[in-house]
Structures are given as structure tokens and as C-alpha cells.
Design a protein around this motif. Structure first.
Motif, PDB file in Angstrom:
ATOM      1  N   PHE A 311      -3.791  -7.870   4.943  1.00  0.00           N
ATOM      2  CA  PHE A 311      -2.808  -6.774   5.068  1.00  0.00           C
ATOM      3  C   PHE A 311      -2.241  -6.371   3.718  1.00  0.00           C
ATOM      4  O   PHE A 311      -1.852  -5.231   3.525  1.00  0.00           O
ATOM      5  N   ALA A 312      -2.179  -7.337   2.806  1.00  0.00           N
ATOM      6  CA  ALA A 312      -1.582  -7.053   1.498  1.00  0.00           C
ATOM      7  C   ALA A 312      -2.605  -6.527   0.490  1.00  0.00           C
ATOM      8  O   ALA A 312      -2.248  -6.208  -0.633  1.00  0.00           O
ATOM      9  N   GLY A 313      -3.866  -6.459   0.909  1.00  0.00           N
ATOM     10  CA  GLY A 313      -4.944  -6.054  -0.004  1.00  0.00           C
ATOM     11  C   GLY A 313      -4.710  -4.710  -0.669  1.00  0.00           C
ATOM     12  O   GLY A 313      -5.080  -4.501  -1.832  1.00  0.00           O
ATOM     13  N   ALA A 314      -4.063  -3.784   0.039  1.00  0.00           N
ATOM     14  CA  ALA A 314      -3.811  -2.468  -0.552  1.00  0.00           C
ATOM     15  C   ALA A 314      -2.799  -2.553  -1.694  1.00  0.00           C
ATOM     16  O   ALA A 314      -2.579  -1.552  -2.394  1.00  0.00           O
ATOM     17  N   GLY A 315      -2.200  -3.727  -1.876  1.00  0.00           N
ATOM     18  CA  GLY A 315      -1.263  -3.917  -2.978  1.00  0.00           C
ATOM     19  C   GLY A 315      -1.881  -3.753  -4.352  1.00  0.00           C
ATOM     20  O   GLY A 315      -1.169  -3.572  -5.343  1.00  0.00           O
ATOM     21  N   THR A 316      -3.224  -3.773  -4.421  1.00  0.00           N
ATOM     22  CA  THR A 316      -3.873  -3.550  -5.726  1.00  0.00           C
ATOM     23  C   THR A 316      -3.606  -2.143  -6.240  1.00  0.00           C
ATOM     24  O   THR A 316      -3.834  -1.841  -7.408  1.00  0.00           O
ATOM     25  N   LEU A 317      -3.109  -1.275  -5.363  1.00  0.00           N
ATOM     26  CA  LEU A 317      -2.785   0.094  -5.778  1.00  0.00           C
ATOM     27  C   LEU A 317      -1.469   0.159  -6.556  1.00  0.00           C
ATOM     28  O   LEU A 317      -1.176   1.172  -7.199  1.00  0.00           O
ATOM     29  N   LEU A 318      -0.685  -0.920  -6.475  1.00  0.00           N
ATOM     30  CA  LEU A 318       0.654  -0.881  -7.092  1.00  0.00           C
ATOM     31  C   LEU A 318       0.643  -0.522  -8.582  1.00  0.00           C
ATOM     32  O   LEU A 318       1.438   0.315  -9.011  1.00  0.00           O
ATOM     33  N   PRO A 319      -0.230  -1.138  -9.396  1.00  0.00           N
ATOM     34  CA  PRO A 319      -0.242  -0.753 -10.816  1.00  0.00           C
ATOM     35  C   PRO A 319      -0.500   0.738 -11.013  1.00  0.00           C
ATOM     36  O   PRO A 319       0.114   1.375 -11.868  1.00  0.00           O
ATOM     37  N   GLU A 320      -1.382   1.291 -10.188  1.00  0.00           N
ATOM     38  CA  GLU A 320      -1.650   2.735 -10.287  1.00  0.00           C
ATOM     39  C   GLU A 320      -0.399   3.530  -9.917  1.00  0.00           C
ATOM     40  O   GLU A 320      -0.036   4.501 -10.586  1.00  0.00           O
ATOM     41  N   ILE A 321       0.269   3.091  -8.848  1.00  0.00           N
ATOM     42  CA  ILE A 321       1.455   3.810  -8.371  1.00  0.00           C
ATOM     43  C   ILE A 321       2.559   3.765  -9.427  1.00  0.00           C
ATOM     44  O   ILE A 321       3.289   4.734  -9.625  1.00  0.00           O
ATOM     45  N   LEU A 323       2.105   3.124 -12.869  1.00  0.00           N
ATOM     46  CA  LEU A 323       1.755   3.621 -14.203  1.00  0.00           C
ATOM     47  C   LEU A 323       1.120   5.019 -14.211  1.00  0.00           C
ATOM     48  O   LEU A 323       1.188   5.712 -15.215  1.00  0.00           O
ATOM     49  N   LYS A 324       0.494   5.387 -13.105  1.00  0.00           N
ATOM     50  CA  LYS A 324      -0.244   6.659 -13.102  1.00  0.00           C
ATOM     51  C   LYS A 324       0.370   7.630 -12.103  1.00  0.00           C
ATOM     52  O   LYS A 324       1.401   7.344 -11.492  1.00  0.00           O
ATOM     53  N   VAL A 325      -0.299   8.794 -11.951  1.00  0.00           N
ATOM     54  CA  VAL A 325       0.383   9.900 -11.257  1.00  0.00           C
ATOM     55  C   VAL A 325      -0.377  10.515 -10.079  1.00  0.00           C
ATOM     56  O   VAL A 325       0.134  11.415  -9.425  1.00  0.00           O
ATOM     57  N   ASP A 326      -1.571  10.010  -9.786  1.00  0.00           N
ATOM     58  CA  ASP A 326      -2.381  10.665  -8.749  1.00  0.00           C
ATOM     59  C   ASP A 326      -2.025  10.154  -7.358  1.00  0.00           C
ATOM     60  O   ASP A 326      -2.833   9.515  -6.683  1.00  0.00           O
ATOM     61  N   TYR A 327      -0.815  10.466  -6.926  1.00  0.00           N
ATOM     62  CA  TYR A 327      -0.315   9.898  -5.676  1.00  0.00           C
ATOM     63  C   TYR A 327      -1.091  10.360  -4.455  1.00  0.00           C
ATOM     64  O   TYR A 327      -1.167   9.655  -3.455  1.00  0.00           O
ATOM     65  N   GLY A 328      -1.646  11.548  -4.516  1.00  0.00           N
ATOM     66  CA  GLY A 328      -2.467  12.029  -3.393  1.00  0.00           C
ATOM     67  C   GLY A 328      -3.678  11.131  -3.199  1.00  0.00           C
ATOM     68  O   GLY A 328      -4.017  10.739  -2.078  1.00  0.00           O
ATOM     69  N   ARG A 329      -4.310  10.758  -4.307  1.00  0.00           N
ATOM     70  CA  ARG A 329      -5.487   9.868  -4.249  1.00  0.00           C
ATOM     71  C   ARG A 329      -5.069   8.479  -3.782  1.00  0.00           C
ATOM     72  O   ARG A 329      -5.806   7.818  -3.065  1.00  0.00           O
ATOM     73  N   TYR A 330      -3.896   8.025  -4.168  1.00  0.00           N
ATOM     74  CA  TYR A 330      -3.485   6.664  -3.788  1.00  0.00           C
ATOM     75  C   TYR A 330      -3.145   6.607  -2.299  1.00  0.00           C
ATOM     76  O   TYR A 330      -3.410   5.611  -1.632  1.00  0.00           O
ATOM     77  N   VAL A 331      -2.537   7.694  -1.784  1.00  0.00           N
ATOM     78  CA  VAL A 331      -2.273   7.737  -0.334  1.00  0.00           C
ATOM     79  C   VAL A 331      -3.596   7.643   0.409  1.00  0.00           C
ATOM     80  O   VAL A 331      -3.743   6.886   1.375  1.00  0.00           O
ATOM     81  N   TYR A 332      -4.576   8.416  -0.061  1.00  0.00           N
ATOM     82  CA  TYR A 332      -5.892   8.368   0.602  1.00  0.00           C
ATOM     83  C   TYR A 332      -6.500   6.981   0.477  1.00  0.00           C
ATOM     84  O   TYR A 332      -7.075   6.442   1.424  1.00  0.00           O
ATOM     85  N   ALA A 333      -6.374   6.385  -0.707  1.00  0.00           N
ATOM     86  CA  ALA A 333      -6.947   5.049  -0.928  1.00  0.00           C
ATOM     87  C   ALA A 333      -6.311   4.030   0.026  1.00  0.00           C
ATOM     88  O   ALA A 333      -7.001   3.150   0.557  1.00  0.00           O
ATOM     89  N   ALA A 334      -5.013   4.155   0.271  1.00  0.00           N
ATOM     90  CA  ALA A 334      -4.334   3.235   1.185  1.00  0.00           C
ATOM     91  C   ALA A 334      -4.834   3.445   2.620  1.00  0.00           C
ATOM     92  O   ALA A 334      -5.127   2.487   3.341  1.00  0.00           O
ATOM     93  N   VAL A 335      -4.939   4.705   3.024  1.00  0.00           N
ATOM     94  CA  VAL A 335      -5.449   4.998   4.374  1.00  0.00           C
ATOM     95  C   VAL A 335      -6.890   4.485   4.501  1.00  0.00           C
ATOM     96  O   VAL A 335      -7.262   3.859   5.494  1.00  0.00           O
TER      97      VAL A 335
END
Lengths: 404, 389
Positions: A311-321, A323-335
Motif C-alpha cells: 500500500f505504501a509503494g506509491a510513496g516513491t512518488l514523494l521525492p517527485e512531489i 522537488l518537481k512540478v508535474d503533478y498531473g503525471r504524479y496523480v496518474y502515476a499514483a492511480v
């Protein structure tokens, strides 16, 4: 029994055909007929200038330009090839869906189809907008789906390592956005079935390889120099629709420039947009949390650490969230992470996850005659963009007075 | 539904008015009783009563915002009245059909093509009449309402009057009390005759103004638009009485290209609607019921002249969809036996195939919003790819 199996297969085929028709119209609805200069600029990067990050696609493209009898180093060629790549990506999705429907037990198929439909709402429009058409994420998604199919079918799983390395050569962000699902499922297979050593070995080597590549690309590959920068900028101009190129990208990849301050505007935009998005997304987040809770309760105590990792695997997105700005891509990556995780676990014969899915599905149906609207609700957020999360939240930002 | 309206405004509102919709505000009764002159006259009167110069794009835009908000209110009122009358037995089917009606209707006047279009005022008046007819209160107001609508835009007689007339005809046929028959018969005749007379006047006798009026109106139209442009076809037709078919050649081509593709892609819904209304028609047994059912099914035929002679296929498609959804809701609210049974059986069928129903609703979203000359964006996209235009 055969007759029943035949009927089920026929229903599954009908479902996929209907979904394909929906996909075709969906793509045409959101299709923007143009690529952004960010996506075209990437094709100017290549290994001619050293072993740089994101240089693989450009290298292959420029090699093809040399061996094929027509000119590929122009916008027209890149645009049309990316239409083909996007079509291939969509076929990968359907390949994944078909495999899931073949592997998932009969009694769970109905739930799986709802999940596939929900997932498709996010996936079909994602890479056809101006912001994301031709983005090299499509190759990362293809590789991820391929790895998932290998894991589900249990065939040629040794290919996961070279595929993940290839993905890293394409875009080192793979280590945050997509490899999470592959690694968590490798761990799941190691601790849930046979061949524990084998899966742990693949997990460890893959993790080491991608981490090493990430560290190299992030800290040791951005020293091409000003002369190279100018040469690449000229090529990038030729590849774009309007003669412009994405300066920040080249500045970072070739000169090692820190783009955090250049992206200050988008960081601010993210801070304004994210609360709006989370608030509007609550009708979906609440059932998602209920699902995780239900799955947790059904998990055996000895296996809880494994499901916590899942369940916590999507936490790898945290550094991107952060430090970076492509939140649309990160939402998709989480889904993408959670949907493929649930579908893959259903394929692998997991017990708690399918039970939790069924429980939430039944509870939603009992609570309201209109629970099916939760499947339609994400449509209002589509398409997901890149630096903006979605068209809807962006419009709301403009409405409340946040202006570019 | 209110939540959907708020989100739809954020999602679909394009924050601009087409020159077609600003140009009609330049038409006013200062030169004579011409068609589509109501709003322009209202603007002129309002301007004369204030010290501020209201003859600007900004004013026209704000009027359109207010009209669109009123339209949403009337949509909600209509839904409220329907659900109140439908009763518990029809509650869930009625709610679902209301939702579909809202899905289609809310985005219609938010796009640049249709924001501020005269149709929004026609829809407000149509919804007003539908509310009166459903609640069976002050139904005499229908006559002045339809007359006012025809004065706003004579196209009302083709686009929106059909549902009002069909409902009046239905009531005339099913009511058994003699007083009711006289009442609805009279209302039907007046609602048919008066707008028709106005249509004939506006179409054949009101386009007799000269070049000077044209130039004056053109100058005003330019002032009212976003970018100084104006809709030449509207003024040439309304002021000079010119036949503008020659100016609409490209639009007719779009229609010829768009319609077949739309019919193919929309065919699942067309097929389902044909099945549904055939089932409804077959349940009507007496002569009165059969005539009523015939009127219900044939109502949108009033749009045929528009399809043949004019070019706003997006509006006409919306008109047809709105008609069938609204008439179904009305009949449910009146607890019409045939409609109640048909809706109940199809609702059960849909409930048993919820995944297919969800996919169908998602698919419907891909056709929204309906536009004006072009039917909708997805069709425009396909046509652009096939015909390279």
C-alpha cells in the motif's frame, strides 16, 4: 463447465470490444493534434554527447534517421511516429486487461471489470493531449505493463532486469514513478509463493541497477558543455512545431543547471491546485481509504508488513512531489500504481484484496442507487495534464483569481 | 445536481461569446418590428435609463451570464417538479433520467458557440411552460410565454414549441372531463396559431429595412462584439431580407460531413431509444392513447425544416435529445401507464447490466457539449482527420 467457460470468455471479449470502442472515441475526444516543445526537445538529446540521461530515445531516433531513406529529424516525423507509439501503448493496456481477465477467477471478474473501466478513464486520455502527447512516459508505461504481464504470467521474469534498465536509460524518473509496482510485486511473489530466493534476487539486482543508473544520471552526467548545448538547441528547434525548444530541459541535462528556481511559478501553482484537487477528489479518496482499511483487516497478521509495503509503494512518488512540478503525471502515476496493484494481486490469487474489493463494491451499491456515478466522476477531471493536474482544477484556479 | 452544475461551469465554460450571439443584441425595434429584436430593444431601453454606456461587449456578456444562471435555476425547478410528481414508485428511474437530462443540458450554453445564444431564453421559457404543465398550475400563462418566445426568436416554432404542443395534445386526448378538453384544446390552438402567425410575419414581412439601417446596425454590432467583428449573415437576412444560403455553403458542407459520422457513433443511443419508444408505443391500446403516443414520438419532426434549410446541427441534435428526455419525464410525472411500465422494465434491464450502463453514460460524456454549426468536438476531430479540414 466448458459451455459456462465459453460464455464467460464471450462476455469478456464483448467487454473488451466495447472498451476498445470507448477508447477510440475517448482518444479522438481528447486528441490535441500537436506535441509540446518539451516532448520534441527530448529527441534532440543523444549519446553523441556522452552517456547523458534521457538520451536513449534521441539516440535511437537519430540512428534510424541515418539508416532510413527519409528525414526523421523534423516535427512531422516525430509527431506521426508518436501517434503510432501512442496506439501501441493503448494496445499494451488492452493486452494487460485481456491477461487479467484470463487469470482472474470467475467470481471476481465483475469487480475486475469495474476496476478496469475506472482505470481506463484515467489512462485513455492521458497521453493524447498537447501536454503529454509524445512524452517519453509512454515508453515507461509500456515497459511497466510488460513487466507486470511477465509477473502475472510467471514467464520470462528474468527480462524484468533488462527492461527496467532500458526504462532508466529512457528516463531516470522511472525510479520514482513506475518501478514501485514492479518491485512491490516482486516482493509479494517472493513472500507469498514459491521461488523466494529467485524473486529476491531479481528484486535486489533490479533495485541496485536502477539506483546506480539514477545516481549516475542525476549527479555525473550533466557536463556536456556550452558548445554541445548550442548544437542540441539547434536540433531541438528543427524538431519542434514552432522553431522553439524547451530551454529548462537542456539547461538541466547538458549544463547541470538547477531548475528549481526556474520552476518557482509551477511550484506555487502546485500549492494552490493540490488542495482544490484533493477536495474535489474526496468522493473517490474516501472509498479508496475504506478499501485499504478493509484489505488490512482481512490480512493475516504475519503478512501485514508485506501489505503495508504494497500500500505504501506509491510513496516513491514523494521525492517527485516535493522537488518537481508535474503533478498531473504524479496523480496518474499514483492511480496507475494502485489500479495495476489490485488487478495484479487479483490475478495472482491473492485473498484479502479481492475480498476487500467485493466488500467495498457491495457496500457502495447498498448505500446508494447512484454509486455507479463514482465511475463517471473521474471523467470530469480528464484529461490529466503535466504541470497542471487537470483541466477542471486549472479552470477552478482561474475562477478563484489565480492567474498566470 | 447543483454540484454537477458547478463543476460543469468550471469545466465547459469557455468565457467568450460568438459574434453571432453578440450581433443579435444590435437588432432592436427602433426601426420596426423585426425578428430577434427583443433583447436589443431591452438593451436600448436600459441604456437610455442609465448614465452609463451599456452598449458594450461587457454588458452583453453579463446579461448572458445572468440568463445562463436563470436557465440552470429553471432546469433544477423542472427536475424538482418532476420528482415531486413522479412519486416513490418512479423515484429512481426518474432521478436517473433527470441526471442524464442535466448531463446534456448544463454544458449546452457554456461553450463559446452557444453562450448568450437566444436559445437560452427559449429554453427558459420552454422549461417554464413544462413546469406549469407538469404542476398543472396557471397553465394559461403558456400562451403569452410561447408568444414571447416566438418574438425572441421565430425559430422557437421549430425547435422548442413541439414539446409544449405535444403535451397539450396529450392532455387534450387523455383528459375525460369536458372542461379540461376545452381548456387544453384552446391552449393547444392558441399556442400553435399565435407563434405560427408571428413566424410567418417575421419570415416574410419583417425584412424590409434599407442600407442605412444595415450600416447603423452593423456599427452597433461591432461595438457589442469581443473583437469588433459582426455576424454578416444575420444582419443581411434580418435587415435586408437577403437569402443567405450562399453564405452558408461551408456550413452545409460541415453538416454533410458531420451528420453521418455522428449517427454512426451515436447509434447505440439511437438504437436504445428506438427500442424504448417502440416498447412504449406498443403499450398504448385505446385510440386516444395511440394518437397521444404518435404525437409523442413524432414531436421532433418539427425540426426537419431546420435540418433541411439551416445549418445549426449541434443545436438541433440537442433539441431532439432534450425533447425525448423531457417528454419521458413528463409522462412519468403524470404516471402515464405505458411510460411507467416501459421505464420500469428498461430500468430493471439497466440495473441488471450496471457495467454496460456505466460505460454507456461515460460514452455519452464524449459527445458533450453539443455545439452549433458543428455537432460536437469529437465529430469535428474525426471529420478534420478524414477530410483534412
Amino acid at each position: 463447465m466448458d459451455v459456462k467457460k465459453g460464455k464467460t470468455e464471450k462476455k469478456d471479449r464483448l467487454f473488451l470490444v466495447a472498451l476498445m470502442a470507448f477508447c477510440a472515441v475517448c482518444v479522438l475526444y481528447y486528441f490535441s493534434h500537436e506535441m509540446s516543445q518539451y516532448s520534441t526537445t527530448l529527441y534532440a538529446l543523444s549519446y553523441r554527447y556522452g552517456f547523458i540521461s534521457r538520451g536513449f530515445i534521441g539516440t535511437v531516433w537519430q540512428w534510424l534517421d541515418q539508416i532510413l531513406p527519409f528525414d526523421l529529424m523534423n516535427y512531422y516525423s516525430i509527431y506521426h511516429m508518436n501517434l503510432l507509439f501512442t496506439a501501441i501503448l493503448l494496445l499494451f493496456f488492452f493486452g494487460f486487461y485481456a491477461l487479467c481477465l484470463r487469470c482472474i477467477p470467475e467470481e471476481q471478474k465483475s469487480s475486475a471489470k469495474y476496476l478496469i473501466l475506472f482505470f481506463s478513464v484515467f489512462s485513455f486520455p492521458m497521453f493524447v493531449t498537447r501536454q503529454n502527447l509524445g512524452r517519453i512516459d509512454i515508453f515507461l508505461i509500456m515497459i511497466t505493463l510488460l513487466c507486470l504481464m511477465l509477473l502475472i504470467s510467471g514467464k520470462a521474469e528474468w527480462l524484468i532486469l533488462p527492461l527496467c534498465v532500458l526504462a532508466m536509460l529512457i528516463h531516470q524518473g522511472f525510479v520514482f514513478t513506475n518501478i514501485n509496482i514492479i518491485l512491490t510485486l516482486l516482493l509479494y511473489k517472493a513472500y507469498s509463493g514459491k521461488n523466494k530466493k529467485r524473486y529476491l534476487w531479481i528484486f535486489a539486482v533490479t533495485l541496485l541497477a536502477v539506483s546506480a543508473l539514477f545516481l549516475y544520471f542525476e549527479f555525473f552526467s550533466h557536463h556536456a558543455g556550452e558548445a554541445v548545448y548550442q548544437e542540441v538547441a539547434e536540433e531541438a528547434r528543427a524538431l519542434s512545431q514552432n522553431g522553439e525548444y524547451y530551454e529548462m530541459l537542456l539547461k538541466h541535462e547538458l549544463l547541470g543547471g538547477d531548475v528549481y528556481e526556474d520552476e518557482a511559478f509551477w511550484h506555487l501553482q502546485n500549492r494552490v491546485e493540490t488542495p482544490i484537487f484533493l477536495l474535489l477528489f474526496l468522493p473517490l479518496l474516501i472509498p479508496a481509504c475504506c478499501f485499504i482499511r478493509a484489505a488490512w483487516q482481512k490480512t493475516e497478521k504475519e503478512k501485514r508488513w508485506l501489505y503495508l509495503l504494497l500500500f505504501a509503494g506509491a510513496g516513491t512518488l514523494l521525492p517527485e512531489i516535493i522537488l518537481k512540478v508535474d503533478y498531473g503525471r504524479y496523480v496518474y502515476a499514483a492511480v496507475f500504481y494502485y489500479m495495476t496493484l489490485i488487478l495484479a494481486l487479483m490475478c495472482m490469487g491473492d485473498r484479502p484484496i479481492p475480498q476487500a474489493v467485493l466488500q467495498i463494491k457491495d457496500r457502495l451499491k447498498q448505500k446508494s442507487h447512484f454509486s455507479i456515478l463514482l465511475l463517471l466522476y473521474p471523467l470530469l477531471f480528464m484529461p490529466l495534464y503535466d504541470t497542471e493536474i487537470s483541466k477542471l482544477t486549472y479552470q477552478i484556479m482561474r475562477l478563484i483569481g489565480y492567474r498566470e | 445536481m447543483v454540484f454537477y452544475i458547478l463543476l460543469a461551469v468550471c469545466l465547459y465554460f469557455e468565457r467568450g461569446m460568438d459574434i453571432m450571439n453578440t450581433t443579435v443584441f444590435a437588432l432592436h425595434y427602433g426601426h420596426g418590428f423585426l425578428s430577434r429584436g427583443v433583447l436589443g430593444t431591452f438593451l436600448q431601453i436600459w441604456n437610455s435609463l442609465t448614465d452609463v454606456d451599456l452598449l458594450s461587449y461587457h454588458t452583453v456578456y453579463q446579461i448572458s451570464e445572468a440568463a445562463t444562471a436563470v436557465y440552470f435555476v429553471f432546469l433544477l425547478l423542472f427536475v424538482y417538479v418532476i420528482l415531486k410528481k413522479a412519486g416513490e414508485s418512479n423515484e429512481f428511474p426518474a432521478k436517473w433520467i433527470c441526471l442524464i437530462l442535466m448531463f446534456i443540458s448544463v454544458p449546452m450554453f457554456l461553450s463559446k458557440d452557444n453562450f448568450g445564444r437566444l436559445d437560452v431564453y427559449l429554453m427558459i421559457l420552454s422549461l417554464f411552460c413544462l413546469i406549469l404543465l407538469t404542476a398543472e398550475k396557471a397553465e394559461w400563462l403558456i400562451v403569452p410565454a410561447v408568444v414571447f418566445a416566438a418574438v425572441i426568436h421565430e425559430g422557437f416554432v421549430f425547435m422548442n414549441l413541439n414539446i409544449i404542443l405535444v403535451i397539450l395534445f396529450y392532455k387534450f386526448m387523455v383528459k375525460t372531463d369536458r372542461k379540461d378538453k376545452i381548456k387544453y384544446g384552446s391552449l393547444f390552438l392558441l399556442s400553435f396559431l399565435l407563434p405560427s402567425l408571428l413566424f410567418l410575419y417575421f419570415e416574410f414581412f419583417s425584412h424590409t429595412f434599407g442600407a442605412e439601417v444595415y450600416r447603423e446596425t452593423e456599427a452597433l454590432a461591432r461595438t457589442l462584439s469581443m473583437d469588433g467583428g459582426f455576424h454578416e449573415q444575420v444582419l443581411r437576412h434580418e435587415i435586408l431580407g437577403e437569402d443567405i444560403r450562399g453564405l452558408e455553403v461551408e456550413h452545409h458542407r460541415w453538416n454533410r460531413e458531420d451528420l453521418p459520422i455522428f449517427l454512426v457513433l451515436f447509434s447505440p443511443f439511437i438504437w436504445y431509444a428506438v427500442r424504448f419508444f417502440r416498447s412504449y408505443a406498443s403499450k398504448n391500446k385505446t385510440a386516444e392513447e395511440k394518437w397521444s403516443a404518435f404525437a409523442v414520438l413524432a414531436g421532433p419532426l418539427t425540426l426537419l425544416p431546420e435540418f433541411i434549410l439551416k445549418v445549426d446541427y449541434g443545436r438541433y441534435i440537442f433539441g431532439i435529445c432534450f425533447y425525448y428526455l423531457a417528454i419521458t419525464l413528463f409522462l412519468l410525472a403524470k404516471k402515464d401507464k405505458a411510460m411507467t411500465e416501459t421505464v420500469a422494465s428498461y430500468y430493471q434491464e439497466a440495473w441488471g447490466h450496471q457495467l454496460a450502463a456505466a460505460l454507456a453514460l461515460m460514452y455519452l460524456f464524449l459527445f458533450l457539449p453539443f455545439r452549433s454549426y458543428r455537432i460536437c468536438d469529437v465529430i469535428t476531430s474525426i471529420v478534420a482527420m478524414i477530410f483534412k479540414n
